[in-house]
Design an enzyme around this catalytic site. Structure first.
Site, mmCIF file in Angstrom:
data_model
loop_
_atom_site.group_PDB
_atom_site.id
_atom_site.type_symbol
_atom_site.label_atom_id
_atom_site.label_comp_id
_atom_site.label_asym_id
_atom_site.label_seq_id
_atom_site.Cartn_x
_atom_site.Cartn_y
_atom_site.Cartn_z
ATOM 1 N N GLY A 102 -5.525 -3.640 12.062
ATOM 2 C CA GLY A 102 -6.956 -3.369 12.291
ATOM 3 C C GLY A 102 -7.242 -3.925 13.671
ATOM 4 N N ASP B 8 0.721 1.653 14.648
ATOM 5 C CA ASP B 8 -0.731 1.190 14.827
ATOM 6 C C ASP B 8 -0.916 1.601 16.440
ATOM 7 O OD1 ASP B 8 1.120 -0.775 14.619
ATOM 8 O OD2 ASP B 8 -0.370 -1.997 15.676
#
Ligand code: AMP
Ligand code: MG
Length: 522
Positions: A102, A271
């Site tokens: 995240g 990511d």
């Protein structure tokens, strides 16, 4: 011209997708969430380092009130009443599933309709979010200068990338152990305001599949198609496959661009791969100087060199395979996904050879000669040839005379002339093929030269150049940031006043931290 600060807020990600039910800002697993609300930390003394006038021009924007803009891009003030948020994603890091990652130090401060285009503005380094894990959510000046300059430079090189609107210092210090050797130091805090149509990554999809959250996966895929791939049609299994195929294609094109300009990303974790096929997350990246397919700038990856220059296209395929796994619950058929992945291999190889031929001024080649390119790469490597200088010199002088060609090699090699001479026989062999291919090109010398110059940049952000700008800026002098920014607005143009940046890496930069080696610490 419209004032940036007067642009219309048009949230879609945070409006149409699922917010984390927990509103407080503490580290946690955000289940069933596409994002979590998070506020920026108010900086003590924000100051401008740079503002990308080219970004503003591209979007027909004017600055308006610069003081107001500084407050917004430093996180001191909200953009109107936009509820800022951090995005949830997971990822495979260095080949291993790492779970939830995240936006640990990125906060989306606005989604705006800018002259018809929806853009997300994101502050990198403006404080902790629920995804910060054990880190602080801040960023230091050196890594922020690197991201700011490189993302704008990539844009002007014609390589898909996130953009950067601004670079500011916060006035707060940030502690970093730059070399991970037990010597932490206080550094200047800084914030880049990044801009893209979307910051969705491969890992954004992986997190939901890994958690068995199929509803949230479908919401995200449908959202992505609706807003960023609407030409593919309404959500359905065939559309999901078309979507995957399109992402594969864009990623392939991006890899061809990186190999064309000699860019090494350094941390191609899932990511850090954008679903739009843009270059994203500039960390310990680097630019190839002597042509070395085994080179990586990332000291954290020195042992296995997973993310070395020559491996990038394979790693992209590995990452796309993880994306296929993430999308599988919506498609439930393996074969069509595998077929698309197979096509990547074929299409990449074809595209790479075509691109290399163009760099050499071979524009009408019907058949791409694989061995010929392989030999060139071997020769460039063994002779330690500076990639940028070699192709640029060739563009000015794509010659049929070996003597002139030899001069180009001498000019671009990091070897001594005596050492280079040992490679002469290999070059002669290659050159014979080259001149016979060039002869078949029915194009005037001047026309070929200008076509070659349009794909072989003269100026790239060499590793030592960024470091010089950093050293000066850390002493409060931002003039080199400005100079390099301006230089890299026109990487393909001749810029006589800037000729000093068209030179091989200086000796002092060979083993200097920041110039050839970088850690992930930022
Ligand atoms: P990267 O490899 O730099 O893209 O980062 C991997 C993960 O670590 C992402 O989830 C980042 O948000 C997070 N991260 C990196 N640096 C920091 C930091 N200083 N504070 C919080 N999270 C960070
Ligand atoms: Mg990242």
């Amino acid at each position: 011209m419209k004032k940036l600060t007067a642009s219309e807020i048009s949230p879609s990600f945070s409006k149409e997708l699922q917010a984390d039910s927990e509103a407080k800002n503490f580290t946690r697993q955000a289940n069933h969430a596409h994002y979590s609300f998070a506020n920026t930390v108010i900086p003590t003394n924000p100051q401008w380092v740079h503002l990308s006038t080219s970004f503003l021009e591209d979007y027909k924007l004017e600055v308006g009130d610069k003081e107001k803009l500084l407050k917004i891009v430093s996180g001191a003030e909200k953009f109107n009443d936009f509820d800022s948020y951090a995005m949830c994603y997971g990822g495979h890091q260095f080949g291993h599933w790492a779970g939830q990652l995240g936006d640990g130090r990125a906060i989306n401060i606005a989604e705006l309709n800018v002259n018809g285009k929806n853009l997300t503005f994101q502050l990198k380094g403006s404080g902790p979010t629920p995804y910060s894990r054990r880190a602080d959510g801040f960023a230091v000046l050196r890594s922020s200068i690197r991201e700011y300059l490189c993302s704008e430079a990539m844009h002007h090189l014609g390589v898909p990338t996130t953009r950067a609107l601004s670079l500011v210092t916060t006035g707060d210090s940030v502690t970093r152990d730059m070399l991970y050797d037990g010597n932490p130091k206080d550094e200047l805090g800084a914030i880049v305001c990044r801009v893209s149509e979307s910051f969705i990554r491969f890992g954004s999809f992986e997190i939901f599949t890994s958690r068995g959250e199929k509803k949230e996966l479908k919401q995200l895929v449908d959202y992505t198609i609706k807003h960023h791939f609407s030409e593919l049609g309404e959500p359905s299994k065939p559309t999901y496959l078309k979507f995957f195929k399109e992402v594969v294609n864009r990623t392939k094109d991006l890899m061809i661009h990186w190999q064309r300009v000699g860019f090494v990303h350094g941390v191609m974790n899932t990511d850090n791969l954008s679903i739009l096929g843009q270059t994203i997350d500039y960390g310990p990246y680097g630019w190839l100087e002597n042509y070395d397919r085994n080179w990586t700038p990332n000291t954290t990856d020195l042992q296995h060199k997973r993310y070395r220059f020559g491996k990038q296209p394979n790693i992209a395929l590995w990452n796309l395979t993880q994306l296929a796994n993430a999308l599988y619950p919506l498609i439930e058929e393996v074969e069509p996904l595998q077929e698309i992945l197979q096509e990547y291999k074929r299409d990449y190889t074809l595209g790479f050879h075509k691109m290399m031929c163009k760099k050499l001024g071979l524009f009408v080649q019907e058949e791409v000669v694989v061995e010929f390119i392989d030999q060139l790469e071997d020769n460039l490597e063994h002779s330690q040839i500076d990639m940028t200088i070699f192709f640029r010199e060739l563009s000015s002088d794509a010659t049929l005379d070996f003597k002139l060609f030899w001069n180009i090699l001498k000019r671009s090699s990091y070897l001594s002339v005596d050492e280079l001479k040992k490679q002469q026989a290999h070059w002669k062999m290659w050159f014979e093929n080259y001149s016979s291919l060039i002869e078949k090109e029915n194009i005037e010398k001047a026309a070929r030269s200008s076509k070659m110059k349009a794909i072989n940049p003269k100026y790239v952000l060499r590793n030592y150049m960024a470091q010089l700008a950093i050293d000066a800026a850390e002493q409060g002098d931002n003039s080199l940031v400005e100079e390099l920014y301006t230089l890299l607005l026109q990487p393909y143009a001749e810029q006589p006043a800037m000729e000093k940046w068209y030179a091989k890496r200086p000796d002092w930069a060979m083993n200097k931290v920041g110039c050839s080696m970088l850690s992930c610490s930022s």
